[in-house]
Design a protein around this motif. Structure first.
Motif, PDB file in Angstrom:
ATOM      1  N   UNK A 187     -12.842  -2.946   7.759  1.00 56.48           N
ATOM      2  CA  UNK A 187     -13.463  -1.771   7.171  1.00 56.48           C
ATOM      3  C   UNK A 187     -13.779  -1.985   5.691  1.00 56.48           C
ATOM      4  N   UNK A 216     -11.741  -2.271  -2.321  1.00 53.32           N
ATOM      5  CA  UNK A 216     -10.446  -2.111  -1.661  1.00 53.32           C
ATOM      6  C   UNK A 216      -9.341  -2.690  -2.524  1.00 53.32           C
ATOM      7  N   UNK A 237      -7.888   1.638   4.322  1.00 51.25           N
ATOM      8  CA  UNK A 237      -8.322   0.322   3.833  1.00 51.25           C
ATOM      9  C   UNK A 237      -7.360  -0.783   4.235  1.00 51.25           C
ATOM     10  N   UNK A 238      -6.070  -0.441   4.283  1.00 54.42           N
ATOM     11  CA  UNK A 238      -5.072  -1.497   4.426  1.00 54.42           C
ATOM     12  C   UNK A 238      -4.241  -1.428   5.699  1.00 54.42           C
ATOM     13  N   UNK A 296      -8.424  -0.322  -5.301  1.00 53.01           N
ATOM     14  CA  UNK A 296      -7.598   0.789  -4.811  1.00 53.01           C
ATOM     15  C   UNK A 296      -6.175   0.315  -4.522  1.00 53.01           C
ATOM     16  N   UNK A 334       2.900   1.720  -1.407  1.00 54.12           N
ATOM     17  CA  UNK A 334       1.728   0.855  -1.260  1.00 54.12           C
ATOM     18  C   UNK A 334       2.032  -0.285  -0.286  1.00 54.12           C
ATOM     19  N   UNK A 335       3.200  -0.887  -0.433  1.00 57.33           N
ATOM     20  CA  UNK A 335       3.595  -2.008   0.431  1.00 57.33           C
ATOM     21  C   UNK A 335       3.669  -1.554   1.892  1.00 57.33           C
ATOM     22  N   UNK A 336       4.287  -0.396   2.114  1.00 53.91           N
ATOM     23  CA  UNK A 336       4.442   0.112   3.482  1.00 53.91           C
ATOM     24  C   UNK A 336       3.077   0.432   4.104  1.00 53.91           C
ATOM     25  N   UNK A 337       2.104   0.789   3.242  1.00 51.73           N
ATOM     26  CA  UNK A 337       0.783   1.135   3.773  1.00 51.73           C
ATOM     27  C   UNK A 337      -0.059  -0.104   4.079  1.00 51.73           C
ATOM     28  N   UNK A 338       0.523  -1.284   3.965  1.00 50.21           N
ATOM     29  CA  UNK A 338      -0.191  -2.484   4.378  1.00 50.21           C
ATOM     30  C   UNK A 338      -0.732  -3.320   3.233  1.00 50.21           C
ATOM     31  N   UNK A 339      -0.377  -2.973   2.002  1.00 46.73           N
ATOM     32  CA  UNK A 339      -0.877  -3.740   0.856  1.00 46.73           C
ATOM     33  C   UNK A 339       0.099  -4.866   0.538  1.00 46.73           C
ATOM     34  N   UNK A 340      -0.411  -6.087   0.522  1.00 46.58           N
ATOM     35  CA  UNK A 340       0.428  -7.227   0.150  1.00 46.58           C
ATOM     36  C   UNK A 340       0.586  -7.188  -1.370  1.00 46.58           C
ATOM     37  N   UNK A 384       3.152  -2.869   8.651  1.00 43.84           N
ATOM     38  CA  UNK A 384       2.171  -1.787   8.562  1.00 43.84           C
ATOM     39  C   UNK A 384       0.845  -2.186   9.189  1.00 43.84           C
ATOM     40  N   UNK A 385       0.424  -3.418   8.942  1.00 47.12           N
ATOM     41  CA  UNK A 385      -0.851  -3.880   9.501  1.00 47.12           C
ATOM     42  C   UNK A 385      -0.761  -4.133  11.001  1.00 47.12           C
ATOM     43  N   UNK A 410      -6.661   4.845   1.095  1.00 48.19           N
ATOM     44  CA  UNK A 410      -5.875   3.619   0.921  1.00 48.19           C
ATOM     45  C   UNK A 410      -5.258   3.207   2.260  1.00 48.19           C
ATOM     46  N   UNK A 411      -4.781   4.197   3.022  1.00 53.47           N
ATOM     47  CA  UNK A 411      -4.246   3.906   4.348  1.00 53.47           C
ATOM     48  C   UNK A 411      -5.298   3.303   5.259  1.00 53.47           C
ATOM     49  N   UNK A 445      -3.846   4.847   8.708  1.00 54.62           N
ATOM     50  CA  UNK A 445      -3.560   3.432   8.987  1.00 54.62           C
ATOM     51  C   UNK A 445      -3.812   3.099  10.459  1.00 54.62           C
ATOM     52  N   UNK A 498      -7.593  -1.825   8.823  1.00 49.71           N
ATOM     53  CA  UNK A 498      -8.169  -1.965   7.485  1.00 49.71           C
ATOM     54  C   UNK A 498      -9.058  -3.176   7.286  1.00 49.71           C
ATOM     55  N   UNK A 499      -8.718  -4.284   7.932  1.00 48.22           N
ATOM     56  CA  UNK A 499      -9.433  -5.528   7.674  1.00 48.22           C
ATOM     57  C   UNK A 499     -10.912  -5.460   7.999  1.00 48.22           C
ATOM     58  N   UNK A 511       4.290  -4.767   4.479  1.00 49.03           N
ATOM     59  CA  UNK A 511       2.836  -4.674   4.646  1.00 49.03           C
ATOM     60  C   UNK A 511       2.381  -5.346   5.938  1.00 49.03           C
TER      61      UNK A 511
END
Lengths: 254, 366
Positions: free
Chosen positions: A116, B214, A108-109, B217, B229-235, A80-81, A105-106, A161, A113-114, A77
């Motif tokens: 938004x 958020x 948002x995170x 979701x 989910x993890x790869x998309x930036x979710x901790x 990704x960020x 979801x993409x 993302x 994402x932060x 994650x």
């Protein structure tokens, strides 16, 4: 040495699974704005390499750096960020969410994402769906999409993302002729937006059609690195794909 | 009369939940539902079963966050239900050694402490997935009453001496009936019912906020595919622990309110930590619809409405012996034939036909 610093530097990367080196001593750079193809026979270590870059697995040896920043020890994650998005070879939609929510979801995170809110993320997701031509299906559950739609959704989720580097793992697999052409157009359009691409692909038409440069893996090692024309004429590459005898015959012809 | 409240409540909740109906209708139905619950103690002969339904609903809303939204089937939330009651009692009790704080201090404080305890436990058990997670949480549910009665921690010479009784009796203060001149407000009917309603509304509001945030979701993305989910930036680690804490907090809130009404913690410990309490929150979510805003509300009203209806119909002591069987059968039928609960018909255009049940049975067999 080129004037522009690379966006991604893979240096002597290796990954051991038990006694097997799935990837071994692989080094290459990805330059900003280019479309780099990553090819190789089945089991060559392409997906493992993408897993190393995206943090899904940690390298056993070597380093990966994004925009000069080492990625060692980072969780997926965090990467990704930071601005690296990826798709999965076997698509992983959030099946019970709508197409729009999947993409949101993409937004948002991901990298942007932060800053938004959830509703702003929905608006960005709508724009991304427009871009990948999935807007008419926005309110359908993701599981209702056919395979070509799911591949597009996978790319839309990654695009939302707002990555600076996008890793596409076999987005063409399972697509029919016209669908492949559409997907190639989409890849060019993504590139035109200034996003650097690293694409794993088996369909050579795609590699030759869109890539500036190709890296070839075989048994976890890099065996070639050059333009699509150079690589497809490289005896080592032909041997890897078609065997020694064919490579010799091919050389005799040339 | 209570049965009428349940039936009208279900109808209003279905109207409010229905995504196909216009927003105005949904909003009006929500307001009407809250109004109905506010006037219920005036028209009901006894608010006892309504109180049970509302507190169970609050606890079910808690389970829904970890089990429904996040997709981690927790089987030990009863630990936090019971702990919530005991911690609140520890603060509120007027017995020697206790603090005699009022309920509006004691209960929120208890909820916060239980959430922190759940956070610590969650960091360990949330490393497991699937059945392993369920078994581990089941263990937490079994262990909690032992911890509370542990002499080393809470005995006379323990770390926090006698906080949970530790051999001495532990009671919530008695809630007095309120008298203003000739008017007397019965505590059971008004005060405890009000607390129960407040807890249910808090559970609903938390879920409402969650379902459009958020964070919410993120939880659903974890349920659908944790690695993606993890790869998309979710901790994912942090999100799961927060979800578990929130889940435990609502269980503690419901538990503290239930405990306050039961009053005597020494004799009621077994009732609080019972298997019935542990499973009821899951059954409610299953009946209503797992992972939805209105599922726990509808589920709680269906479950307790049925209980009330059966009690009225049978009107005999025999019923008590059969009650368990009837509800066990109901659970089996729901899981087999209607895994998405009542919300399947509310949220989609699915019509109520035998074919729906047959299709679900085929689709979800293992």
């Amino acid at each position: 040495m080129s004037a522009v610093p690379p966006i991604l530097e893979v240096h002597q990367a290796g990954k051991r699974y038990g006694g097997v080196m799935a990837v071994q001593g692989v080094s290459f750079d990805v330059l900003p704005g280019e479309i780099l193809g990553l090819i190789g026979p089945n089991g060559a270590g392409k997906t493992t390499l993408v897993n190393l870059i995206s943090g899904v697995t940690q390298p056993s040896e070597g380093t990966v750096a994004f925009e000069g920043r080492p990625l060692a020890g980072m969780r997926p994650h965090q990467i990704g960020r930071l601005g690296i998005a990826r798709t999965f070879q076997v698509v992983r939609p959030f099946a019970n969410l709508t197409v729009l929510e999947n993409v949101a979801v993409g937004a948002m995170y991901g990298a942007g994402g932060n800053k938004r809110s959830a509703s702003e993320a929905m608006r960005l997701a709508e724009a991304v769906l427009e871009f990948v031509h999935l807007a008419p299906r926005r309110d359908d559950p993701a599981e209702s999409l056919p395979i070509a739609g799911r591949k597009r959704l996978e790319m839309a989720k990654a695009l939302a993302m707002e990555p600076r580097l996008l890793l596409l793992d076999e987005v063409m697999a399972g697509l029919r002729g016209t669908e492949v052409d559409q997907a190639m157009d989409l890849i060019r359009a993504i590139s035109a937006r200034g996003i650097t691409l690293l694409i794993i692909e088996h369909v050579m038409k795609v590699i030759i059609g869109v890539c500036n440069r190709v890296v070839v893996l075989d048994y976890g090692k890099k065996i070639a690195d050059g333009t699509p024309a150079e690589v497809t004429a490289n005896p080592a590459v032909i041997e890897a794909y078609l065997g020694k005898r064919y490579a010799k015959a091919h050389q005799a012809d040339a | 009369m209570n049965l009428a409240v349940f039936v009208v409540g279900i109808v209003l909740a279905v109207l409010a939940a229905r995504p196909l109906s216009p927003p105005v209708v949904r909003r009006l139905a929500t307001i009407a539902l809250v109004a109905l619950m506010l006037i219920a103690p005036l028209i009901s002969n006894s608010t006892s079963i309504l109180f049970d339904a509302l507190t169970a609903m609050c606890i079910a809303y808690g389970w829904n966050i970890i089990g429904g939204f996040t997709g981690y089937a927790a089987f030990g939330n009863v630990a936090y239900l019971g702990l919530g009651a005991f911690v609140a009692a520890g603060f509120m009790s007027r017995q020697p050694g206790h603090l005699a704080w009022p309920w509006f201090v004691g209960i929120p404080l208890s909820v916060a402490i239980v959430a922190l305890v759940a956070g610590a436990i969650g960091m360990v058990v949330l490393r497991l997935r699937g059945h392993y997670f369920s078994i581990a949480t089941l263990g937490v549910g079994v262990a909690m009453p032992q911890v509370i009665t542990s002499d080393a921690l809470f005995g006379p010479k323990g770390l926090v001496p006698n906080f949970f009784g530790g051999g001495l009796p532990l009671n919530f203060p008695l809630a007095e009936d309120i008298s203003r001149g000739s008017l007397t407000l019965d505590a059971d009917r008004y005060f405890f019912y009000g607390l129960g309603l407040l807890s249910a509304l808090i559970g609903w509001a938390v879920t409402w906020r969650l379902s459009r945030s958020k964070f919410g979701y993120g939880l659903v993305a974890i349920r659908e595919n944790e690695e993606a989910a993890e790869v998309m930036g979710i901790n994912t680690t942090v999100c799961k622990v927060y979800a578990y804490m929130l889940s435990a907090a609502l269980a503690a809130l419901g538990g503290a309110v239930i405990g306050y009404k039961l009053t005597n913690m020494t004799t009621e410990a077994d009732a609080l930590f019972s298997t019935t309490n542990n499973l009821q929150m899951i059954i409610i979510c299953l009946i209503g619809g797992v992972g939805t805003l209105w599922g726990p509300w509808i589920g709680a009203f269906v479950l307790f409405g049925l209980q009330e209806a059966l009690r009225m119909a049978s009107n005999s002591a025999d019923f008590l012996a059969w009650e368990g069987v009837v509800f066990a059968l109901l659970v089996v039928l729901v899981v087999l034939f209607l895994p998405r609960g009542v919300m399947l018909f509310v949220a989609t255009r699915t019509r109520l036909t035998w074919r729906v049940f047959a299709r679900n049975l085929v689709a979800h067999r293992v």
